[in-house]
Design an enzyme around this catalytic site. Structure first.
Site, PDB file in Angstrom:
ATOM      1  N   GLY A  70       0.810  -1.210   0.000  1.00 32.47           N
ATOM      2  CA  GLY A  70       0.000   0.000   0.000  1.00 32.47           C
ATOM      3  C   GLY A  70       0.847   1.265   0.000  1.00 32.47           C
ATOM      4  N   SER A  71       1.921   1.266   0.771  1.00 27.23           N
ATOM      5  CA  SER A  71       2.752   2.472   0.863  1.00 27.23           C
ATOM      6  C   SER A  71       3.324   2.835  -0.501  1.00 27.23           C
ATOM      7  CB  SER A  71       3.902   2.260   1.860  1.00 27.23           C
ATOM      8  OG  SER A  71       3.394   1.950   3.131  1.00 27.23           O
ATOM      9  N   ASN A 151      -7.755   3.995   8.693  1.00 23.80           N
ATOM     10  CA  ASN A 151      -7.187   2.810   9.329  1.00 23.80           C
ATOM     11  C   ASN A 151      -7.294   2.818  10.840  1.00 23.80           C
ATOM     12  OD1 ASN A 151      -5.272   4.911   8.366  1.00 23.80           O
ATOM     13  ND2 ASN A 151      -3.862   3.881   9.762  1.00 23.80           N
ATOM     14  N   GLN A 179      -7.656  -0.047   3.525  1.00 17.48           N
ATOM     15  CA  GLN A 179      -8.532  -0.643   4.541  1.00 17.48           C
ATOM     16  C   GLN A 179      -9.863  -1.122   3.949  1.00 17.48           C
ATOM     17  OE1 GLN A 179      -8.072  -1.324   7.817  1.00 17.48           O
ATOM     18  NE2 GLN A 179      -5.961  -0.610   7.727  1.00 17.48           N
ATOM     19  N   SER A 199      -3.535  -3.182  -0.569  1.00 16.43           N
ATOM     20  CA  SER A 199      -2.444  -3.974  -0.013  1.00 16.43           C
ATOM     21  C   SER A 199      -2.977  -5.334   0.432  1.00 16.43           C
ATOM     22  CB  SER A 199      -1.852  -3.231   1.190  1.00 16.43           C
ATOM     23  OG  SER A 199      -0.878  -4.030   1.817  1.00 16.43           O
ATOM     24  N   HIS A 201      -1.972  -7.707   2.489  1.00 19.33           N
ATOM     25  CA  HIS A 201      -1.961  -8.232   3.866  1.00 19.33           C
ATOM     26  C   HIS A 201      -3.078  -7.670   4.732  1.00 19.33           C
ATOM     27  CE1 HIS A 201       0.059  -5.000   6.369  1.00 19.33           C
ATOM     28  NE2 HIS A 201       0.414  -4.577   5.167  1.00 19.33           N
ATOM     29  N   THR A 237      11.729  -7.818 -11.045  1.00 16.42           N
ATOM     30  CA  THR A 237      11.053  -9.082 -11.317  1.00 16.42           C
ATOM     31  C   THR A 237       9.822  -9.206 -10.430  1.00 16.42           C
ATOM     32  OG1 THR A 237      13.156 -10.073 -11.891  1.00 16.42           O
ATOM     33  CG2 THR A 237      11.360 -11.595 -11.353  1.00 16.42           C
ATOM     34  N   CYS A 324       1.973   1.934  12.879  1.00 13.98           N
ATOM     35  CA  CYS A 324       3.151   2.711  12.512  1.00 13.98           C
ATOM     36  C   CYS A 324       3.484   3.759  13.554  1.00 13.98           C
ATOM     37  CB  CYS A 324       2.929   3.403  11.168  1.00 13.98           C
ATOM     38  SG  CYS A 324       1.961   2.421  10.060  1.00 13.98           S
TER      39      CYS A 324
HETATM   40  C1  PLP Z   1      -1.658  -0.543   6.023  1.00 18.33           C
HETATM   41  C2  PLP Z   1      -1.984   0.703   5.318  1.00 18.33           C
HETATM   42  C3  PLP Z   1      -1.109   1.260   4.374  1.00 18.33           C
HETATM   43  C4  PLP Z   1       0.256   0.680   4.105  1.00 18.33           C
HETATM   44  O1  PLP Z   1       0.196  -0.533   3.418  1.00 18.33           O
HETATM   45  P1  PLP Z   1       1.505  -1.469   3.382  1.00 18.33           P
HETATM   46  O2  PLP Z   1       1.149  -2.549   2.440  1.00 18.33           O
HETATM   47  O3  PLP Z   1       1.698  -1.952   4.765  1.00 18.33           O
HETATM   48  O4  PLP Z   1       2.619  -0.620   2.864  1.00 18.33           O
HETATM   49  C5  PLP Z   1      -1.496   2.402   3.714  1.00 18.33           C
HETATM   50  N1  PLP Z   1      -2.692   2.966   3.938  1.00 18.33           N
HETATM   51  C6  PLP Z   1      -3.563   2.474   4.827  1.00 18.33           C
HETATM   52  C7  PLP Z   1      -4.882   3.139   5.027  1.00 18.33           C
HETATM   53  C8  PLP Z   1      -3.242   1.331   5.554  1.00 18.33           C
HETATM   54  O5  PLP Z   1      -4.099   0.845   6.454  1.00 18.33           O
END
Ligand code: PLP
Length: 396
Positions: A70-71, A151, A179, A199, A201, A237, A324
């Site tokens: 996500g970042s 989040n 989210q 993202s 995870h 890759t 974070c």
């Molecule tokens: C977790 C999160 C991110 C970051 O995602 P990563 O895959 O951990 O880099 C960005 N934005 C929101 C709203 C999140 O909850």
């Protein structure tokens, strides 16, 4: 007893996602850029995953690019829009005060480069309105970036309306949907979204993989120079096993989205009702327009960190807000953005549920939180001042 109630930080991988990854580590391990058959098999899988992800979001396969999470997707979207704007002499960006740091810190960097950033105020209920966005748009605005769902406090923004305003005024619209993806229905076309980050995870897929949807025609800047992967927009890759896990997880989540949302939000409401019985506490964020699994409270007269440690002793894995920022003593920027005073923003607790959470676990958490809050207050000098009337309560 161990209860995992920190699903906004990360989720457990689903069996489906794990099983979708294994063949791409052991059998189809080729590099999708290789011309031989092992590579080409991987390349076919990659194309298939892209198509399936696109189907879940209502876009075309070529509009999906895979990122490390996500970042990266947030950085990529915002930086690209800024570079496009710069070329047209447009250096104004609109966002909100309670975005994830992946967005806020990218905006900070652009500000140092001479961009002007407007961060919209967030109402006490944790929402911004399309009207606020509309009022803030100027002739030199090149991007509006507003998160889909927060989040920390789980509030869901009026994305479709904000998108409509941006479209009408010809401004690019990006949303951090990390989210929301897999938990809420997303249709980038119907919702007027130009760019969207997600993202894996956060929806039971693997860590270190995500995606950026960018509407056809938007020229993305290269963040990583190298080979011509991802149509020349992101070198390196491709992480095929993770991509396969992500596609499987998203498909699975989207296939069960309504039933999951109904089940999880019923548990959320049970938890909110139980925790509302604790005196001098307050729910953060609108009670209805919030993610199915998100519960976030502030309790007066206690420290969030101590609350988390004692809950962990009782087997409850919770968070004070965003993973974070935990570890830092500053109160959450999200709680400050919705106007919570410093003294209560310190006593915040986020419990985020998943499809696996049970009613028994919810009831256990209600008891555990009530007991721990009472215990901490019994030792708190601040609480004594509050009850003695030397200090006044902020909450009811
Ligand atoms: C977790 C999160 C991110 C970051 O995602 P990563 O895959 O951990 O880099 C960005 N934005 C929101 C709203 C999140 O909850």
């Amino acid at each position: 007893m161990q209860i995992y109630a920190d699903n906004a930080a990360t989720t457990k991988m689903s069996r489906t996602a794990v099983e979708a990854m294994l063949p791409y580590m052991e059998e189809i391990y080729g590099n999708p850029s290789s011309l031989h058959s092992v590579g080409q098999k991987a390349n076919e899988a990659l194309a298939d995953a892209r198509k399936r992800m696109a189907a879940c979001l209502g876009c075309e396969a070529r509009e999906i690019i895979f990122t490390s999470g996500g970042s990266e997707a947030d950085n990529h979207a915002i930086t690209s829009a800024a570079r496009l704007g710069e070329k047209q002499g447009k250096k104004h960006i609109i966002s909100t005060a309670f975005e994830h740091h992946a967005v806020l810190h990218t905006l900070k960097r652009l500000e140092k480069e001479g961009f002007e950033i407007t961060l919209l105020d967030v109402h006490e209920d944790g929402l911004v309105t399309a009207k606020q966005v509309s009022d803030a748009i100027r002739p030199d605005t090149c991007l509006v970036t507003v998160m889909y769902a927060n989040n920390e406090i789980g509030t869901i923004q009026p994305i479709e309306e904000i998108g409509a305003v941006c479209r009408e005024k010809g401004v690019l619209f990006h949303t951090d949907a990390v989210q929301a993806a897999g938990h809420l229905h997303i249709d980038v076309q119907a919702q007027n979204i130009d760019m969207l980050s997600l993202s894996a995870h956060k929806f039971h897929g693997p860590k270190g993989i995500g995606a950026l949807y960018a509407k056809r025609g938007i020229r993305l800047t290269n963040l990583i120079e190298g080979g011509a992967q991802e149509q020349g927009r992101r070198a390196g890759t491709e992480n095929i096993p993770a991509i396969m896990g992500m596609a499987a997880a998203l498909e699975e989540a989207c296939a069960h989205i309504d039933e999951n949302a109904a089940r999880v939000s019923a548990l959320r409401d049970r938890l909110i009702a139980g925790l509302s019985e604790i005196p001098h506490g307050v729910l953060n964020g609108d009670a209805v327009r919030r993610l199915p699994g998100n519960v976030n409270f502030c309790f007066e007269g206690i420290e969030g960190e101590s609350l988390l440690l004692l809950l962990d002793d009782k087997g409850v894995c919770a968070s004070s807000g965003s993973a974070c920022t935990s570890g830092s003593l500053d109160p959450s920027h999200v709680l400050l953005a919705i106007g919570r005073p410093h003294e209560i923003a310190h006593g915040s607790l986020r419990l985020t549920l998943s499809e696996e959470t049970t009613a028994e676990e919810v009831d256990y958490m209600i008891r555990a939180v009530s007991d721990v809050v009472e215990y901490l207050r019994s030792m708190s000098p601040v609480w004594r001042d509050l009850t003695d009337g030397r200090r006044s309560f902020v909450t009811k």
